[in-house]
Design a protein around this motif. Structure first.
Motif, PDB file in Angstrom:
ATOM      1  N   SER A  17       0.819  -1.207   0.000  1.00  0.00           N
ATOM      2  CA  SER A  17       0.000   0.000   0.000  1.00  0.00           C
ATOM      3  C   SER A  17       0.851   1.255   0.000  1.00  0.00           C
ATOM      4  CB  SER A  17      -0.907   0.029   1.238  1.00  0.00           C
ATOM      5  OG  SER A  17      -1.795  -1.074   1.268  1.00  0.00           O
ATOM      6  N   VAL A  64      -9.577   0.448 -10.477  1.00  0.00           N
ATOM      7  CA  VAL A  64      -9.117   0.651  -9.105  1.00  0.00           C
ATOM      8  C   VAL A  64     -10.222   0.538  -8.066  1.00  0.00           C
ATOM      9  CG1 VAL A  64      -7.253   2.125  -9.926  1.00  0.00           C
ATOM     10  CG2 VAL A  64      -9.387   3.164  -9.112  1.00  0.00           C
ATOM     11  N   ARG A  67      -9.964  -1.012  -4.396  1.00  0.00           N
ATOM     12  CA  ARG A  67      -8.573  -1.006  -3.970  1.00  0.00           C
ATOM     13  C   ARG A  67      -8.083   0.384  -3.572  1.00  0.00           C
ATOM     14  NH1 ARG A  67      -4.567  -2.240  -7.370  1.00  0.00           N
ATOM     15  NH2 ARG A  67      -5.704  -1.541  -9.245  1.00  0.00           N
ATOM     16  N   MET A  83      -3.863   3.814  -1.747  1.00  0.00           N
ATOM     17  CA  MET A  83      -3.765   2.740  -2.713  1.00  0.00           C
ATOM     18  C   MET A  83      -3.426   1.447  -1.994  1.00  0.00           C
ATOM     19  SD  MET A  83      -1.739   4.663  -5.816  1.00  0.00           S
ATOM     20  CE  MET A  83      -0.231   4.792  -4.856  1.00  0.00           C
ATOM     21  N   ASN A  84      -4.329   0.489  -2.068  1.00  0.00           N
ATOM     22  CA  ASN A  84      -4.150  -0.803  -1.424  1.00  0.00           C
ATOM     23  C   ASN A  84      -4.103  -1.906  -2.466  1.00  0.00           C
ATOM     24  OD1 ASN A  84      -4.413   0.369   1.238  1.00  0.00           O
ATOM     25  ND2 ASN A  84      -6.633   0.420   0.911  1.00  0.00           N
ATOM     26  N   SER A  85      -3.596  -3.060  -2.056  1.00  0.00           N
ATOM     27  CA  SER A  85      -3.509  -4.223  -2.947  1.00  0.00           C
ATOM     28  C   SER A  85      -2.904  -3.851  -4.287  1.00  0.00           C
ATOM     29  CB  SER A  85      -4.906  -4.834  -3.140  1.00  0.00           C
ATOM     30  OG  SER A  85      -5.464  -5.230  -1.904  1.00  0.00           O
ATOM     31  N   LEU A  86      -1.793  -3.167  -4.235  1.00  0.00           N
ATOM     32  CA  LEU A  86      -1.161  -2.673  -5.454  1.00  0.00           C
ATOM     33  C   LEU A  86      -0.694  -3.810  -6.359  1.00  0.00           C
ATOM     34  CD1 LEU A  86       0.739   0.325  -3.916  1.00  0.00           C
ATOM     35  CD2 LEU A  86      -0.876   0.468  -5.824  1.00  0.00           C
ATOM     36  N   LYS A  87      -0.816  -3.567  -7.648  1.00  0.00           N
ATOM     37  CA  LYS A  87      -0.431  -4.521  -8.672  1.00  0.00           C
ATOM     38  C   LYS A  87       0.651  -3.912  -9.557  1.00  0.00           C
ATOM     39  CE  LYS A  87      -5.239  -6.084  -8.977  1.00  0.00           C
ATOM     40  NZ  LYS A  87      -6.408  -6.251  -9.893  1.00  0.00           N
ATOM     41  N   ASP A  90      -0.224  -1.080 -11.774  1.00  0.00           N
ATOM     42  CA  ASP A  90      -0.464   0.230 -11.191  1.00  0.00           C
ATOM     43  C   ASP A  90       0.760   1.137 -11.312  1.00  0.00           C
ATOM     44  OD1 ASP A  90      -3.125  -0.294 -10.279  1.00  0.00           O
ATOM     45  OD2 ASP A  90      -2.292  -1.384  -8.564  1.00  0.00           O
TER      46      ASP A  90
END
Length: 125
Positions: A17, A64, A67, A83-87, A90
């Protein structure tokens, strides 16, 4: 003279995050649509999220939803993007922008008149 300054970017592992901040100055932080955008190398800038400053209504791109969370602190004239659970997808330069309140209904990039310099977000797998 409106100025927007982003901060909070960095490098994180996938699933991590970050919280981005956008400090605004030079205008009354009210009755605006404030938005977050991002641009990866070789790709067009895309809209991420927006908030109508007067009432706090929020809007998100499908990529998004669930997330990211956009929020604001009107007393500090500051916009945030949690920003959570970033990929890895992103990964991009993230920009904040400001425009007329009506843009929150249809956030066309070209109609946002004020932009920050951006903050880099890198997500590794």
């Amino acid at each position: 003279q409106v100025q927007l300054v982003e901060s909070g970017g960095g490098s994180v592992q996938a699933g991590g995050s970050l919280r981005l901040s956008c400090a605004a100055s030079g205008y009354t932080y009210s009755r605006y649509c404030m938005g977050w955008f991002r641009q990866a190398p070789g790709k067009e800038r895309e809209w991420v999220a927006a908030i109508y400053t007067d009432v706090g209504s929020t809007y998100y791109a499908d990529s998004v939803k669930g997330r990211f969370i956009i929020s604001q602190d009107n007393a500090k004239n500051t916009l945030y993007l949690q920003m959570n659970s970033l990929k890895p997808e992103d990964t991009a330069m993230y920009y904040c922008a400001a425009g007329p309140a009506r843009l929150c209904l249809r956030p066309w990039i070209a109609d946002f008149g004020y932009w920050g310099q951006g903050t880099q977000v890198t997500v590794s797998s």
